[in-house]
Write a protein that holds these residues in place. Structure first.
Motif, PDB file in Angstrom:
ATOM      1  N   VAL A  49       0.835  -1.202   0.000  1.00 38.67           N
ATOM      2  CA  VAL A  49       0.000   0.000   0.000  1.00 38.67           C
ATOM      3  C   VAL A  49       0.868   1.250   0.000  1.00 38.67           C
ATOM      4  O   VAL A  49       0.605   2.216  -0.719  1.00 38.67           O
ATOM      5  CB  VAL A  49      -0.967  -0.014   1.206  1.00 38.67           C
ATOM      6  CG1 VAL A  49      -1.626   1.334   1.393  1.00 38.67           C
ATOM      7  CG2 VAL A  49      -2.006  -1.098   1.038  1.00 38.67           C
ATOM      8  N   GLY A  50       1.928   1.237   0.801  1.00 33.69           N
ATOM      9  CA  GLY A  50       2.832   2.386   0.856  1.00 33.69           C
ATOM     10  C   GLY A  50       3.524   2.643  -0.468  1.00 33.69           C
ATOM     11  O   GLY A  50       3.628   3.795  -0.911  1.00 33.69           O
ATOM     12  N   THR A  67       2.462   1.771  -3.440  1.00 29.00           N
ATOM     13  CA  THR A  67       1.458   2.234  -4.393  1.00 29.00           C
ATOM     14  C   THR A  67       1.123   3.704  -4.175  1.00 29.00           C
ATOM     15  O   THR A  67       1.003   4.473  -5.135  1.00 29.00           O
ATOM     16  CB  THR A  67       0.185   1.388  -4.272  1.00 29.00           C
ATOM     17  OG1 THR A  67       0.534   0.016  -4.471  1.00 29.00           O
ATOM     18  CG2 THR A  67      -0.857   1.791  -5.283  1.00 29.00           C
ATOM     19  N   ALA A  68       0.998   4.116  -2.914  1.00 26.89           N
ATOM     20  CA  ALA A  68       0.686   5.518  -2.612  1.00 26.89           C
ATOM     21  C   ALA A  68       1.823   6.437  -3.043  1.00 26.89           C
ATOM     22  O   ALA A  68       1.581   7.507  -3.619  1.00 26.89           O
ATOM     23  CB  ALA A  68       0.404   5.676  -1.130  1.00 26.89           C
ATOM     24  N   ARG A  69       3.066   6.040  -2.776  1.00 26.67           N
ATOM     25  CA  ARG A  69       4.197   6.873  -3.177  1.00 26.67           C
ATOM     26  C   ARG A  69       4.317   6.946  -4.697  1.00 26.67           C
ATOM     27  O   ARG A  69       4.640   7.984  -5.261  1.00 26.67           O
ATOM     28  CB  ARG A  69       5.491   6.343  -2.568  1.00 26.67           C
ATOM     29  CG  ARG A  69       5.619   6.661  -1.088  1.00 26.67           C
ATOM     30  CD  ARG A  69       7.011   6.379  -0.578  1.00 26.67           C
ATOM     31  NE  ARG A  69       7.406   4.979  -0.702  1.00 26.67           N
ATOM     32  CZ  ARG A  69       7.121   4.039   0.188  1.00 26.67           C
ATOM     33  NH1 ARG A  69       6.456   4.338   1.283  1.00 26.67           N
ATOM     34  NH2 ARG A  69       7.524   2.811   0.010  1.00 26.67           N
ATOM     35  N   ALA A  89       1.827   6.689  -6.861  1.00 31.03           N
ATOM     36  CA  ALA A  89       0.733   7.514  -7.372  1.00 31.03           C
ATOM     37  C   ALA A  89       0.988   8.993  -7.127  1.00 31.03           C
ATOM     38  O   ALA A  89       0.503   9.839  -7.875  1.00 31.03           O
ATOM     39  CB  ALA A  89      -0.582   7.094  -6.739  1.00 31.03           C
ATOM     40  N   ALA A  90       1.727   9.328  -6.066  1.00 34.85           N
ATOM     41  CA  ALA A  90       2.000  10.729  -5.733  1.00 34.85           C
ATOM     42  C   ALA A  90       3.273  11.251  -6.393  1.00 34.85           C
ATOM     43  O   ALA A  90       3.646  12.396  -6.174  1.00 34.85           O
ATOM     44  CB  ALA A  90       2.105  10.875  -4.219  1.00 34.85           C
TER      45      ALA A  90
END
Length: 75
Positions: free
Chosen positions: A26-27, A29-31, A33-34
């Motif tokens: 999850v981490g 993927t979030a990084r 995407a950002a």
């Protein structure tokens, strides 16, 4: 996180991933995407889709059937 799928084997083992791996995924993927690259790509690809057989402007694959369901449901 359990990524196994149901089989017809009664004695099959369930495979599970450790929760730390799920948090890591999850981490990442979030990084990703950002990231600046992802944000630029999102701005570049945000064009209006024209009416095509697979993406009609009314949003339903079959507008008549969608209208029929809407009238039948009463909403």
């Amino acid at each position: 996180m359990d990524l196994s799928f149901s089989r017809f084997e009664h004695d099959g083992r369930v495979t599970g991933l450790p929760p730390d791996l799920a948090v890591l995924m999850v981490g990442v993927t979030a990084r990703q995407a950002a990231s600046p690259t992802a944000m630029i790509h999102a701005r570049l690809s945000s064009h209006v889709v024209t009416d095509t057989p697979f993406a009609p402007s009314h949003g339903a694959f079959n507008a008549r059937v969608a209208a029929l369901f809407t009238r039948w449901k009463g909403t």
